[in-house]
Scaffold this active site. Structure first.
Site, mmCIF file in Angstrom:
data_model
loop_
_atom_site.group_PDB
_atom_site.id
_atom_site.type_symbol
_atom_site.label_atom_id
_atom_site.label_comp_id
_atom_site.label_asym_id
_atom_site.label_seq_id
_atom_site.Cartn_x
_atom_site.Cartn_y
_atom_site.Cartn_z
ATOM 1 C CB SER A 117 23.708 52.080 44.997
ATOM 2 O OG SER A 117 22.558 51.323 44.704
ATOM 3 C CE1 TYR A 162 21.978 55.910 41.579
ATOM 4 C CE2 TYR A 162 21.386 53.598 41.853
ATOM 5 C CZ TYR A 162 21.655 54.846 42.401
ATOM 6 O OH TYR A 162 21.581 55.024 43.768
HETATM 7 N N1 LIG Z 1 17.150 55.757 48.328
HETATM 8 C C1 LIG Z 1 17.707 54.625 47.975
HETATM 9 O O1 LIG Z 1 17.040 53.592 47.834
HETATM 10 C C2 LIG Z 1 19.207 54.558 47.762
HETATM 11 C C3 LIG Z 1 19.815 53.291 47.738
HETATM 12 C C4 LIG Z 1 21.181 53.217 47.539
HETATM 13 C C5 LIG Z 1 21.924 54.358 47.383
HETATM 14 N N2 LIG Z 1 21.297 55.583 47.400
HETATM 15 C C6 LIG Z 1 22.133 56.762 47.219
HETATM 16 O O2 LIG Z 1 21.993 57.564 48.382
HETATM 17 C C7 LIG Z 1 22.208 58.936 48.065
HETATM 18 C C8 LIG Z 1 21.048 59.783 48.590
HETATM 19 O O3 LIG Z 1 19.878 59.349 47.955
HETATM 20 P P1 LIG Z 1 18.406 59.724 48.450
HETATM 21 O O4 LIG Z 1 17.633 58.480 48.379
HETATM 22 O O5 LIG Z 1 18.438 60.493 49.696
HETATM 23 O O6 LIG Z 1 17.956 60.639 47.224
HETATM 24 P P2 LIG Z 1 17.022 61.942 47.162
HETATM 25 O O7 LIG Z 1 15.975 61.851 48.191
HETATM 26 O O8 LIG Z 1 16.635 62.070 45.738
HETATM 27 O O9 LIG Z 1 18.043 63.108 47.557
HETATM 28 C C9 LIG Z 1 19.135 63.379 46.726
HETATM 29 C C10 LIG Z 1 19.955 64.481 47.359
HETATM 30 O O10 LIG Z 1 21.068 64.785 46.487
HETATM 31 C C11 LIG Z 1 21.072 66.177 46.182
HETATM 32 N N3 LIG Z 1 21.547 66.360 44.806
HETATM 33 C C12 LIG Z 1 21.143 65.701 43.704
HETATM 34 N N4 LIG Z 1 21.784 66.164 42.619
HETATM 35 C C13 LIG Z 1 22.616 67.146 43.050
HETATM 36 C C14 LIG Z 1 23.530 68.003 42.410
HETATM 37 N N5 LIG Z 1 23.756 67.961 41.082
HETATM 38 N N6 LIG Z 1 24.218 68.909 43.157
HETATM 39 C C15 LIG Z 1 24.013 68.962 44.496
HETATM 40 N N7 LIG Z 1 23.168 68.182 45.168
HETATM 41 C C16 LIG Z 1 22.464 67.283 44.447
HETATM 42 C C17 LIG Z 1 19.628 66.624 46.368
HETATM 43 O O11 LIG Z 1 19.564 67.993 46.719
HETATM 44 P P3 LIG Z 1 18.890 69.112 45.756
HETATM 45 O O12 LIG Z 1 17.684 68.530 45.165
HETATM 46 O O13 LIG Z 1 18.693 70.284 46.683
HETATM 47 O O14 LIG Z 1 19.972 69.393 44.756
HETATM 48 C C18 LIG Z 1 19.165 65.753 47.535
HETATM 49 O O15 LIG Z 1 19.512 66.356 48.749
HETATM 50 C C19 LIG Z 1 22.377 58.981 46.552
HETATM 51 O O16 LIG Z 1 23.755 59.002 46.227
HETATM 52 C C20 LIG Z 1 21.765 57.688 46.083
HETATM 53 O O17 LIG Z 1 22.269 57.264 44.847
HETATM 54 C C21 LIG Z 1 19.968 55.703 47.604
#
Ligand SMILES: NC(=O)c1ccc[n+]([C@@H]2O[C@H](COP(=O)([O-])OP(=O)(O)OC[C@H]3O[C@@H](n4cnc5c(N)ncnc54)[C@H](OP(=O)(O)O)[C@@H]3O)[C@@H](O)[C@H]2O)c1
Length: 236
Positions: free
Chosen positions: A139, A152
């Site tokens: 990120s 984070y």
């Molecule tokens: N959205 C942003 O602005 C952003 C920016 C930079 C980086 N990121 C990174 O991108 C990635 C995806 O983020 P997102 O925005 O799609 O988040 P999200 O909508 O909250 O989705 C998170 C995903 O991770 C899974 N997850 C979380 N904890 C877990 C665990 N302990 N074991 C297995 N699965 C787990 C969740 O599945 P379940 O709930 O089914 O477990 C869900 O599918 C993350 O690594 C995040 O840090 C996001």
């Protein structure tokens, strides 16, 4: 990329789901993982509409025993694996003093140890076939710390260290390791954190934009690899 096999952690929703759909559109068979079985099942049904093989496994990436069982069952189902997207992650903001120790630890356990455990179980298959792709999601918070993001940011800095070291280690095995540092993308995570809103489609990056970047990286000739990429919005 047709008929390649991919594993996407956290593939049931958000960025992981958009990536799974983009892969399915390319003819890639996809296994998605997460903790919520109902969400995973629904996404698998959607993936199957693209005519690819899709499967899921329910496990917490922070639990090594569960990861071992889950990855083995996926590879038994898919037959092999070519692409791993380490996407599962959690975020919470809070001051250094206010954030409970348990929450700080859980962020590290999920974002760092989870990526390590899953990669440890998948890597031997890629080394054996002398080909593969690993995409690790960090990120912008992994490039600079901010007030209230100590947990984070620590986790996402660690992801970059893990990912870049691994890249240098396994290039010789024809395994491309890519580290992504996206800015805010509209998803449950960013909406829950209050940094994006549901109706911000024109001004904030969308999960599909992230997925498109991953597919573009994978489509490079094998002699070339996207080492790292920072996806930003044009809207300041
Ligand atoms: N959205 C942003 O602005 C952003 C920016 C930079 C980086 N990121 C990174 O991108 C990635 C995806 O983020 P997102 O925005 O799609 O988040 P999200 O909508 O909250 O989705 C998170 C995903 O991770 C899974 N997850 C979380 N904890 C877990 C665990 N302990 N074991 C297995 N699965 C787990 C969740 O599945 P379940 O709930 O089914 O477990 C869900 O599918 C993350 O690594 C995040 O840090 C996001």
């Amino acid at each position: 990329m047709k008929n390649k096999k991919a594993i996407i952690t956290g593939g049931g929703r958000g960025l992981g789901k958009a990536t799974a759909i983009a892969f399915a559109k390319e003819g890639i068979d996809v296994a998605i993982t997460g903790r919520n079985e109902a969400v995973l099942k629904e996404t698998v049904s959607e993936l199957e509409t693209y005519g690819v093989k899709a499967t899921y496994s329910v496990f917490d990436v922070g639990n090594y025993e569960a990861v071992k069982t889950g990855i083995k069952s996926i590879i038994d189902t898919l037959g092999t694996v070519d692409i791993l997207v380490n996407n599962a992650g959690i975020a919470a903001f809070g001051t250094f003093n206010d954030m409970p120790v348990e929450q700080w630890s859980q962020i590290m356990q999920t974002n760092v140890m989870g990526m390590y455990y899953v990669t440890k179980e998948v890597l031997p298959y890629l080394i054996e076939k002398n080909e593969g792709d690993i995409i690790n999601v960090s990120s912008t918070a992994g490039l600079s710390g901010n007030a209230t993001t100590s947990a984070y940011s620590a986790s996402k800095f660690a992801v970059i260290g893990l990912s870049e070291s691994l890249m240098k280690e396994v290039r010789k095995n024809n395994i491309r390791v890519c580290t992504l540092t996206p800015s805010t993308i509209a998803s449950d995570m960013s909406i829950d954190l209050g940094i994006a809103t549901k109706d911000s489609e024109d001004s904030v990056l969308q999960p599909e934009d992230f997925a498109e970047l991953i597919v573009a990286g994978l489509k490079l000739p094998r002699r070339a690899m996207l080492k790292s990429a920072a996806l930003w919005s044009t809207n300041p």
